[in-house]
Design a protein around this motif. Structure first.
Motif, short mmCIF file in Angstrom:
data_model
loop_
_atom_site.label_atom_id
_atom_site.label_comp_id
_atom_site.label_asym_id
_atom_site.label_seq_id
_atom_site.Cartn_x
_atom_site.Cartn_y
_atom_site.Cartn_z
N LEU A 209 0.82 -1.21 0.00
CA LEU A 209 0.00 0.00 0.00
C LEU A 209 0.85 1.26 0.00
N PHE A 210 1.93 1.25 0.76
CA PHE A 210 2.81 2.43 0.76
C PHE A 210 3.40 2.67 -0.63
N SER A 211 3.95 1.62 -1.25
CA SER A 211 4.58 1.78 -2.56
C SER A 211 3.56 2.11 -3.63
N TYR A 212 2.37 1.57 -3.49
CA TYR A 212 1.33 1.78 -4.51
C TYR A 212 0.76 3.19 -4.46
N ASN A 213 0.71 3.78 -3.27
CA ASN A 213 0.06 5.09 -3.10
C ASN A 213 1.04 6.25 -2.99
N GLU A 214 2.34 5.98 -2.95
CA GLU A 214 3.31 7.05 -2.71
C GLU A 214 3.37 8.01 -3.89
N TYR A 215 3.45 9.29 -3.58
CA TYR A 215 3.42 10.34 -4.62
C TYR A 215 4.70 11.16 -4.68
N LEU A 216 5.22 11.61 -3.54
CA LEU A 216 6.30 12.60 -3.53
C LEU A 216 7.55 12.06 -4.21
N ILE A 217 8.01 10.89 -3.80
CA ILE A 217 9.25 10.33 -4.36
C ILE A 217 9.09 10.04 -5.84
N ALA A 218 7.94 9.46 -6.22
CA ALA A 218 7.71 9.17 -7.63
C ALA A 218 7.66 10.44 -8.47
N ASN A 219 7.13 11.51 -7.91
CA ASN A 219 7.05 12.78 -8.64
C ASN A 219 8.43 13.40 -8.84
N VAL A 220 9.38 13.10 -7.96
CA VAL A 220 10.72 13.65 -8.08
C VAL A 220 11.56 12.84 -9.06
N PHE A 221 11.47 11.53 -9.01
CA PHE A 221 12.37 10.67 -9.78
C PHE A 221 11.79 10.24 -11.13
N LEU A 222 10.50 10.39 -11.34
CA LEU A 222 9.88 9.97 -12.60
C LEU A 222 9.29 11.19 -13.29
N ARG A 223 9.81 11.49 -14.50
CA ARG A 223 9.36 12.68 -15.22
C ARG A 223 8.77 12.36 -16.59
N LYS A 224 9.07 11.22 -17.16
CA LYS A 224 8.56 10.85 -18.48
C LYS A 224 7.19 10.19 -18.34
N ASP A 225 6.34 10.41 -19.33
CA ASP A 225 4.97 9.91 -19.26
C ASP A 225 4.90 8.38 -19.19
#
Length: 281
Positions: A209-225
């Motif tokens: 659930l943590f990995s599936y719902n996490e936003y902040l880290i994914a928003n920083v490290f993932l930029r391509k669609d």
């Protein structure tokens, strides 16, 4: 006649408790029901509706997600990242938790104390150093980077949970396996792990659930669609002056399905009393 009233009260009590619990469950899950209902009507109908239950059901939002957005790509990325990070963190947490539960020493004691100290460290303070590190390794816009970060974030809490559950498993079971000729690893794999189903299921659900719902880290490290996860990709449905509420509701409804499937699969492992009577006789 006097004896019938207590009997009727005892008979009605389970029904009253069941009715009360049902009403409370409906109230608690009312927002979820509203999201599901509103996903079957357009944004204009949602804004103009005056009742909780929509009158005109339509699949236009789901068709829009499949035909004009990359929702399924986002969903696949989230599921893959959550599964990989959960498996990586589970292996490390189970081994570390078992070592902390069965062995003692100054090094293990210091490691156990450091787990609680790491839990108090805010991850946002480490994002910039981690970004610089992973950029030098060419891991920006890569799911491997956030899989490792998610596993490390979950590791302290998952290790503590695994250790607490291993402490409840009697050591006599492993000693009996040793007497029967099993090795240390064999006793762990054949005795301890099968009895750890409820604890491992709880750790798996928490980590997923943590990995599936996490936003902040994914928003920083993932930029391509093509690398975005669901929490980051869904924000595309929100514009500056208007929001596509119909598509948001449909996306939220579909987003719940993987977690619902996980709970259904893990439910059979969360059964109390699995160790009762295991060393009796």
């Amino acid at each position: 006649m006097m004896d019938n009233k207590p009997r009727m009260a005892i008979t009605m009590r389970p029904w009253l408790i069941l009715s009360l619990v049902t009403v409370l469950a409906l109230l608690v899950n009312l927002p979820i029901f509203l999201v599901v209902f509103n996903s079957f009507q357009s944004t204009d109908d949602i804004l103009a509706a005056r009742s909780l239950i929509p009158r005109n059901f339509s699949l236009v939002n789901y068709l829009y997600l499949g035909e004009r957005t990359r929702f399924w790509t986002f969903l696949g990325n989230s599921v893959i990242v959550a599964i990989c990070s959960t498996m990586l963190g589970m292996v490390a947490a189970v081994l570390a938790g078992y070592a902390l539960s069965r062995f003692q020493g100054p090094l293990l004691g210091a490691y156990a104390k450091s787990l609680f100290a790491i839990q108090m460290f805010p991850i946002i303070m480490a994002l910039i150093p981690l970004f610089v590190l992973f950029r030098s390794l060419d891991l920006i816009n890569s799911p491997y980077a956030i899989c490792v970060i998610y596993a490390l974030i979950n590791l302290p809490f998952a290790t503590s949970m695994a250790r607490s559950y291993f402490d409840t498993i009697p050591r006599e079971l492993e000693e009996a396996a040793w007497i029967d000729g099993a090795s240390d690893i064999g006793a762990f794999m054949r005795v301890v792990l099968p009895l750890s189903g409820p604890g491992l299921a709880a750790i798996t659900i928490f980590s997923f659930l943590f990995s599936y719902n996490e936003y902040l880290i994914a928003n920083v490290f993932l930029r391509k669609d093509d690398t975005l996860t669901l929490p980051v990709g869904i924000q595309m449905f929100m514009a500056q002056y208007s929001n596509d509420w119909g598509s948001l509701m449909a996306a939220a409804t579909l987003t719940v399905l993987p977690t619902l499937m996980l709970f259904l699969l893990a439910q059979k492992f969360i059964t109390p009393g699995g160790l009762s009577g295991s060393i009796k006789g």
